[in-house]
Design an enzyme around this catalytic site. Sequence first.
Site, PDB file in Angstrom:
ATOM      1  N   HIS A 108      16.053 -33.684 -34.379  1.00 33.90           N
ATOM      2  CA  HIS A 108      17.253 -33.371 -35.146  1.00 33.90           C
ATOM      3  C   HIS A 108      16.952 -33.384 -36.638  1.00 33.90           C
ATOM      4  CE1 HIS A 108      19.025 -37.700 -35.959  1.00 33.90           C
ATOM      5  NE2 HIS A 108      17.757 -37.626 -36.265  1.00 33.90           N
ATOM      6  N   CYS A 152      15.411 -38.445 -43.091  1.00 28.55           N
ATOM      7  CA  CYS A 152      16.160 -37.899 -41.947  1.00 28.55           C
ATOM      8  C   CYS A 152      16.680 -36.497 -42.232  1.00 28.55           C
ATOM      9  CB  CYS A 152      17.324 -38.824 -41.600  1.00 28.55           C
ATOM     10  SG  CYS A 152      16.763 -40.453 -41.101  1.00 28.55           S
ATOM     11  N   HIS A 155      12.722 -34.000 -37.172  1.00 29.59           N
ATOM     12  CA  HIS A 155      11.948 -35.158 -36.726  1.00 29.59           C
ATOM     13  C   HIS A 155      12.541 -35.564 -35.386  1.00 29.59           C
ATOM     14  CE1 HIS A 155      15.410 -37.024 -38.691  1.00 29.59           C
ATOM     15  NE2 HIS A 155      15.245 -38.008 -37.828  1.00 29.59           N
ATOM     16  N   HIS A 214      13.249 -38.477 -32.020  1.00 32.45           N
ATOM     17  CA  HIS A 214      13.517 -39.859 -31.611  1.00 32.45           C
ATOM     18  C   HIS A 214      13.366 -39.978 -30.101  1.00 32.45           C
ATOM     19  CE1 HIS A 214      15.093 -41.201 -35.472  1.00 32.45           C
ATOM     20  NE2 HIS A 214      15.778 -40.074 -35.540  1.00 32.45           N
ATOM     21  N   ASP A 272      17.888 -33.575 -23.543  1.00 33.91           N
ATOM     22  CA  ASP A 272      16.490 -34.011 -23.436  1.00 33.91           C
ATOM     23  C   ASP A 272      15.533 -32.881 -23.813  1.00 33.91           C
ATOM     24  OD1 ASP A 272      14.445 -35.825 -22.857  1.00 33.91           O
ATOM     25  OD2 ASP A 272      14.273 -35.106 -20.793  1.00 33.91           O
ATOM     26  N   HIS A 273      14.595 -33.194 -24.696  1.00 34.12           N
ATOM     27  CA  HIS A 273      13.613 -32.220 -25.192  1.00 34.12           C
ATOM     28  C   HIS A 273      14.275 -31.053 -25.930  1.00 34.12           C
ATOM     29  CE1 HIS A 273      10.993 -34.559 -22.629  1.00 34.12           C
ATOM     30  NE2 HIS A 273       9.939 -33.955 -23.151  1.00 34.12           N
ATOM     31  N   GLU A 320      18.667 -45.384 -31.374  1.00 34.71           N
ATOM     32  CA  GLU A 320      17.919 -44.286 -31.985  1.00 34.71           C
ATOM     33  C   GLU A 320      16.488 -44.722 -32.279  1.00 34.71           C
ATOM     34  OE1 GLU A 320      19.453 -41.101 -35.000  1.00 34.71           O
ATOM     35  OE2 GLU A 320      18.518 -42.714 -36.152  1.00 34.71           O
TER      36      GLU A 320
HETATM   37 NI    NI Z   1      16.715 -39.208 -37.088  1.00 29.84          NI
END
Ligand code: NI
Length: 137
Positions: free
Chosen positions: A16, A35, A41, A43, A81-82, A126
């Site tokens: 995200h 961020c 990036h 998580h 997911d992914h 997160e």
């Molecule tokens: Ni983040």
Amino acid sequence: MPLVTVTRRLTFNAAHRVHNPALSDEENTRLFGKCNNPNWHGHNYVLEVSLTGEPDPITGYVIDLGEVKRIVESEFVSQVDHRNLNLEVPFLQGTNPTSENIILACWRLLEPALRPGRLSRLRLWETENNYVEYDGR
Ligand code: NI
């Protein structure tokens, strides 16, 4: 009647960018720092799904946690997911994908899908150190 809370833990990973398009690039950088990286990036998220109720007199279960896992995977995890949360997830379009906004969207999907089970709390990790919680209020 005693109420018991049971929890299923699920994991997913996603990319995200925390970004508010209504603000300038400078303001986004100031507010969100790393961020806000335009190249995304990722998580490794951990989602804890809790339901509260009375244990069934026959099964002794509040709810079958295997069934909870199946519902959460099909209604939520399979959609994130992914994925890139900014670009690829329809129910997050138009929202800044902070953990706070993700957990609210997650509740809107899961609360009706888990009925007649009573969703009582979501917790979304997160990072190892940061989590958010929502209980429907
Ligand atoms: Ni983040």
